[in-house]
Design a protein around this motif. Structure first.
Motif, PDB file in Angstrom:
ATOM      1  N   LYS A  46      19.040   9.534 -18.804  1.00 51.77           N
ATOM      2  CA  LYS A  46      17.626   9.230 -18.584  1.00 51.77           C
ATOM      3  C   LYS A  46      17.006  10.191 -17.576  1.00 51.77           C
ATOM      4  CE  LYS A  46      14.525   5.457 -17.232  1.00 51.77           C
ATOM      5  NZ  LYS A  46      14.453   4.029 -16.809  1.00 51.77           N
ATOM      6  N   ARG A  47      17.727  10.471 -16.503  1.00 51.92           N
ATOM      7  CA  ARG A  47      17.192  11.390 -15.487  1.00 51.92           C
ATOM      8  C   ARG A  47      17.016  12.794 -16.064  1.00 51.92           C
ATOM      9  NH1 ARG A  47      20.596   8.195 -12.089  1.00 51.92           N
ATOM     10  NH2 ARG A  47      22.352   9.659 -12.228  1.00 51.92           N
ATOM     11  N   ALA A  48      17.966  13.211 -16.894  1.00 50.39           N
ATOM     12  CA  ALA A  48      17.856  14.532 -17.519  1.00 50.39           C
ATOM     13  C   ALA A  48      16.655  14.586 -18.460  1.00 50.39           C
ATOM     14  CB  ALA A  48      19.140  14.863 -18.272  1.00 50.39           C
ATOM     15  N   VAL A  49      16.446  13.524 -19.218  1.00 52.06           N
ATOM     16  CA  VAL A  49      15.300  13.453 -20.128  1.00 52.06           C
ATOM     17  C   VAL A  49      13.995  13.562 -19.339  1.00 52.06           C
ATOM     18  CG1 VAL A  49      14.003  11.917 -21.667  1.00 52.06           C
ATOM     19  CG2 VAL A  49      16.479  12.162 -21.939  1.00 52.06           C
ATOM     20  N   LEU A  68      17.387  14.896 -28.525  1.00 52.19           N
ATOM     21  CA  LEU A  68      16.363  13.911 -28.186  1.00 52.19           C
ATOM     22  C   LEU A  68      15.990  13.067 -29.403  1.00 52.19           C
ATOM     23  CD1 LEU A  68      14.053  16.110 -25.928  1.00 52.19           C
ATOM     24  CD2 LEU A  68      15.513  14.229 -25.157  1.00 52.19           C
ATOM     25  N   ILE A  69      15.858  13.703 -30.549  1.00 45.56           N
ATOM     26  CA  ILE A  69      15.535  12.974 -31.777  1.00 45.56           C
ATOM     27  C   ILE A  69      16.655  11.992 -32.117  1.00 45.56           C
ATOM     28  CG2 ILE A  69      15.229  13.207 -34.276  1.00 45.56           C
ATOM     29  CD1 ILE A  69      13.750  15.860 -33.692  1.00 45.56           C
ATOM     30  N   ALA A  70      17.893  12.434 -31.949  1.00 41.57           N
ATOM     31  CA  ALA A  70      19.038  11.555 -32.227  1.00 41.57           C
ATOM     32  C   ALA A  70      19.010  10.318 -31.334  1.00 41.57           C
ATOM     33  CB  ALA A  70      20.341  12.326 -32.033  1.00 41.57           C
ATOM     34  N   MET A  71      18.563  10.486 -30.089  1.00 40.42           N
ATOM     35  CA  MET A  71      18.498   9.355 -29.154  1.00 40.42           C
ATOM     36  C   MET A  71      17.567   8.252 -29.645  1.00 40.42           C
ATOM     37  SD  MET A  71      18.340  10.986 -25.356  1.00 40.42           S
ATOM     38  CE  MET A  71      19.500  12.258 -24.852  1.00 40.42           C
ATOM     39  N   GLU A  74      19.303   5.510 -31.463  1.00 39.72           N
ATOM     40  CA  GLU A  74      20.396   4.814 -30.786  1.00 39.72           C
ATOM     41  C   GLU A  74      19.883   3.555 -30.098  1.00 39.72           C
ATOM     42  OE1 GLU A  74      22.218   7.635 -28.192  1.00 39.72           O
ATOM     43  OE2 GLU A  74      22.693   9.055 -29.801  1.00 39.72           O
ATOM     44  N   ASP A  75      20.402   2.403 -30.495  1.00 44.89           N
ATOM     45  CA  ASP A  75      19.953   1.125 -29.943  1.00 44.89           C
ATOM     46  C   ASP A  75      20.190   1.014 -28.439  1.00 44.89           C
ATOM     47  OD1 ASP A  75      19.081   0.260 -32.421  1.00 44.89           O
ATOM     48  OD2 ASP A  75      20.971  -0.734 -32.914  1.00 44.89           O
ATOM     49  N   MET A  76      21.248   1.650 -27.945  1.00 48.66           N
ATOM     50  CA  MET A  76      21.573   1.500 -26.527  1.00 48.66           C
ATOM     51  C   MET A  76      20.607   2.267 -25.627  1.00 48.66           C
ATOM     52  SD  MET A  76      24.976   3.888 -26.330  1.00 48.66           S
ATOM     53  CE  MET A  76      24.990   5.596 -26.873  1.00 48.66           C
ATOM     54  N   VAL A  77      19.849   3.175 -26.198  1.00 54.29           N
ATOM     55  CA  VAL A  77      18.868   3.939 -25.407  1.00 54.29           C
ATOM     56  C   VAL A  77      17.619   3.086 -25.237  1.00 54.29           C
ATOM     57  CG1 VAL A  77      17.409   5.994 -25.343  1.00 54.29           C
ATOM     58  CG2 VAL A  77      19.757   6.167 -26.178  1.00 54.29           C
ATOM     59  N   ASP A  78      17.395   2.602 -24.024  1.00 52.68           N
ATOM     60  CA  ASP A  78      16.256   1.722 -23.766  1.00 52.68           C
ATOM     61  C   ASP A  78      15.119   2.441 -23.047  1.00 52.68           C
ATOM     62  OD1 ASP A  78      17.381   2.081 -21.297  1.00 52.68           O
ATOM     63  OD2 ASP A  78      17.667  -0.050 -20.841  1.00 52.68           O
ATOM     64  N   PHE A  79      15.157   3.776 -23.077  1.00 56.11           N
ATOM     65  CA  PHE A  79      14.096   4.559 -22.445  1.00 56.11           C
ATOM     66  C   PHE A  79      13.473   5.501 -23.475  1.00 56.11           C
ATOM     67  CE2 PHE A  79      18.349   6.107 -21.486  1.00 56.11           C
ATOM     68  CZ  PHE A  79      18.338   7.421 -21.950  1.00 56.11           C
ATOM     69  N   GLY A  81      10.515   5.664 -24.578  1.00 55.15           N
ATOM     70  CA  GLY A  81       9.232   6.224 -24.159  1.00 55.15           C
ATOM     71  C   GLY A  81       9.426   7.552 -23.443  1.00 55.15           C
ATOM     72  N   ASN A  82      10.421   7.616 -22.552  1.00 55.71           N
ATOM     73  CA  ASN A  82      10.734   8.863 -21.856  1.00 55.71           C
ATOM     74  C   ASN A  82      11.189   9.943 -22.841  1.00 55.71           C
ATOM     75  OD1 ASN A  82      11.728   6.469 -19.835  1.00 55.71           O
ATOM     76  ND2 ASN A  82      10.741   8.109 -18.721  1.00 55.71           N
ATOM     77  N   VAL A  83      11.992   9.522 -23.817  1.00 56.70           N
ATOM     78  CA  VAL A  83      12.482  10.476 -24.822  1.00 56.70           C
ATOM     79  C   VAL A  83      11.316  11.077 -25.602  1.00 56.70           C
ATOM     80  CG1 VAL A  83      13.880  10.738 -26.905  1.00 56.70           C
ATOM     81  CG2 VAL A  83      14.709   9.306 -25.027  1.00 56.70           C
ATOM     82  N   CYS A  84      10.356  10.239 -25.980  1.00 56.00           N
ATOM     83  CA  CYS A  84       9.203  10.735 -26.735  1.00 56.00           C
ATOM     84  C   CYS A  84       8.306  11.631 -25.885  1.00 56.00           C
ATOM     85  CB  CYS A  84       8.399   9.559 -27.290  1.00 56.00           C
ATOM     86  SG  CYS A  84       9.199   8.781 -28.713  1.00 56.00           S
ATOM     87  N   LYS A  85       8.225  11.325 -24.601  1.00 51.03           N
ATOM     88  CA  LYS A  85       7.463  12.196 -23.706  1.00 51.03           C
ATOM     89  C   LYS A  85       8.100  13.583 -23.657  1.00 51.03           C
ATOM     90  CE  LYS A  85       5.688  12.543 -18.977  1.00 51.03           C
ATOM     91  NZ  LYS A  85       5.632  11.908 -17.625  1.00 51.03           N
ATOM     92  N   ALA A  86       9.432  13.618 -23.604  1.00 45.94           N
ATOM     93  CA  ALA A  86      10.137  14.902 -23.612  1.00 45.94           C
ATOM     94  C   ALA A  86       9.971  15.601 -24.958  1.00 45.94           C
ATOM     95  CB  ALA A  86      11.611  14.685 -23.294  1.00 45.94           C
ATOM     96  N   LEU A  87      10.032  14.842 -26.044  1.00 45.65           N
ATOM     97  CA  LEU A  87       9.872  15.438 -27.370  1.00 45.65           C
ATOM     98  C   LEU A  87       8.482  16.026 -27.572  1.00 45.65           C
ATOM     99  CD1 LEU A  87      11.813  13.007 -29.711  1.00 45.65           C
ATOM    100  CD2 LEU A  87      12.152  15.477 -29.533  1.00 45.65           C
ATOM    101  N   SER A  88       7.482  15.452 -26.920  1.00 46.08           N
ATOM    102  CA  SER A  88       6.129  16.007 -27.023  1.00 46.08           C
ATOM    103  C   SER A  88       6.088  17.432 -26.494  1.00 46.08           C
ATOM    104  CB  SER A  88       5.134  15.133 -26.233  1.00 46.08           C
ATOM    105  OG  SER A  88       4.982  13.875 -26.847  1.00 46.08           O
ATOM    106  N   VAL A  89       7.029  17.737 -25.603  1.00 48.09           N
ATOM    107  CA  VAL A  89       7.130  19.076 -25.034  1.00 48.09           C
ATOM    108  C   VAL A  89       8.103  19.945 -25.828  1.00 48.09           C
ATOM    109  CG1 VAL A  89       7.810  20.393 -22.973  1.00 48.09           C
ATOM    110  CG2 VAL A  89       6.612  18.213 -22.720  1.00 48.09           C
ATOM    111  N   TRP A  90       9.226  19.374 -26.237  1.00 46.67           N
ATOM    112  CA  TRP A  90      10.330  20.154 -26.799  1.00 46.67           C
ATOM    113  C   TRP A  90      10.345  20.257 -28.315  1.00 46.67           C
ATOM    114  CZ3 TRP A  90      13.971  23.040 -24.229  1.00 46.67           C
ATOM    115  CH2 TRP A  90      13.910  22.971 -22.838  1.00 46.67           C
ATOM    116  N   SER A  91       9.725  19.328 -29.009  1.00 42.67           N
ATOM    117  CA  SER A  91       9.750  19.360 -30.471  1.00 42.67           C
ATOM    118  C   SER A  91       9.116  20.652 -30.980  1.00 42.67           C
ATOM    119  CB  SER A  91       9.006  18.155 -31.039  1.00 42.67           C
ATOM    120  OG  SER A  91       9.039  18.162 -32.440  1.00 42.67           O
ATOM    121  N   GLU A  92       9.826  21.344 -31.850  1.00 47.57           N
ATOM    122  CA  GLU A  92       9.370  22.661 -32.303  1.00 47.57           C
ATOM    123  C   GLU A  92       8.362  22.589 -33.438  1.00 47.57           C
ATOM    124  OE1 GLU A  92      12.450  25.963 -32.031  1.00 47.57           O
ATOM    125  OE2 GLU A  92      13.713  24.232 -32.453  1.00 47.57           O
TER     126      GLU A  92
END
Length: 220
Positions: A46-49, A68-71, A74-79, A81-92
């Motif tokens: 989560k901190r890395a994301v 990030l997309i794979a995350m 994953e049901d165990m990933v409860d953050f 929103g943070n992943v999507c915020k990162a994807l808004s930057v990293w998604s090609e």
């Protein structure tokens, strides 16, 4: 007796130097944070994301966005929103990230859980029309929270807002008029003009502003 020797890299157990993990100008920043995404400790992940969401996608873009997309699946990933915020930057390229995020939204809604705005922001950024009915429902229930994101869909949202307008009143109607002023085209002008008779002073101002915004946009 057969003997099997197993060697495990310690990187997945030990977090790297926080200075290097946090310093975007350090050459090791991207490599170390990419490795953190593979950690078995979800707090480290989560901190890395969160760090990557604030960083320019200079290198490892394909690898990081794929992880990030794979995350999102994953049901165990409860953050997520943070992943999507990162994807808004990293998604090609638009497509996989928005599709994965849309699945998350549908699952959250089916389970009666709140939807983090960051997830919808990513979907809207990718301009996926399938999100419009979802945004329309969320906005109708809570216009102050969702008006801005709904408006980011642009003209694609116009017809949905027009259909909703007769059902609106009070703050929701005010929000609908503002939205049409932001995303509306020729179809919105007669509808806004017809709403003027009987409108209170505040709504009259919003109706006038919305029509002016549309006419200005159409004149460009």
């Amino acid at each position: 007796i057969s003997i099997i020797e197993v060697r495990v890299g310690t990187d997945i157990f030990v977090e790297g130097s926080i200075e290097k993990l946090s310093d975007k100008d350090d050459p090791a920043f991207y490599d170390l944070n990419k490795r953190e995404l593979e950690s078995i400790d979800l707090e480290r992940v989560k901190r890395a994301v969160q760090r990557l969401a604030e960083a320019e996608p200079k290198i490892y873009r394909t690898d990081i966005s794929r992880k990030l997309i794979a995350m999102l699946g994953e049901d165990m990933v409860d953050f997520k929103g943070n992943v999507c915020k990162a994807l808004s930057v990293w998604s090609e390229e638009p497509g996989p990230a928005g599709e994965a995020a849309l699945k998350v939204v549908n699952k959250l809604l089916a389970e009666g859980k709140p939807v983090p705005p960051e997830i919808l922001t990513l979907i809207v950024k990718e301009k996926r029309p399938a999100v419009i009915p979802i945004l329309d429902e969320l906005w109708f229930k809570n216009p102050m929270q969702w008006e801005s994101i709904y408006g980011d869909m642009g003209q694609a949202a116009e017809s949905a807002v027009i259909r909703r307008l007769p059902e609106t009143k009070g703050t929701v109607r005010h929000s609908a008029v503002r939205l049409l002023g932001r995303v509306g085209g020729p179809d919105s002008l007669p509808i806004l003009a017809a709403d003027v008779p009987g409108a209170d002073s505040e709504l009259r101002v919003l109706l006038d502003q919305a029509q002016k915004s549309i006419r200005t946009r159409l004149a460009r």
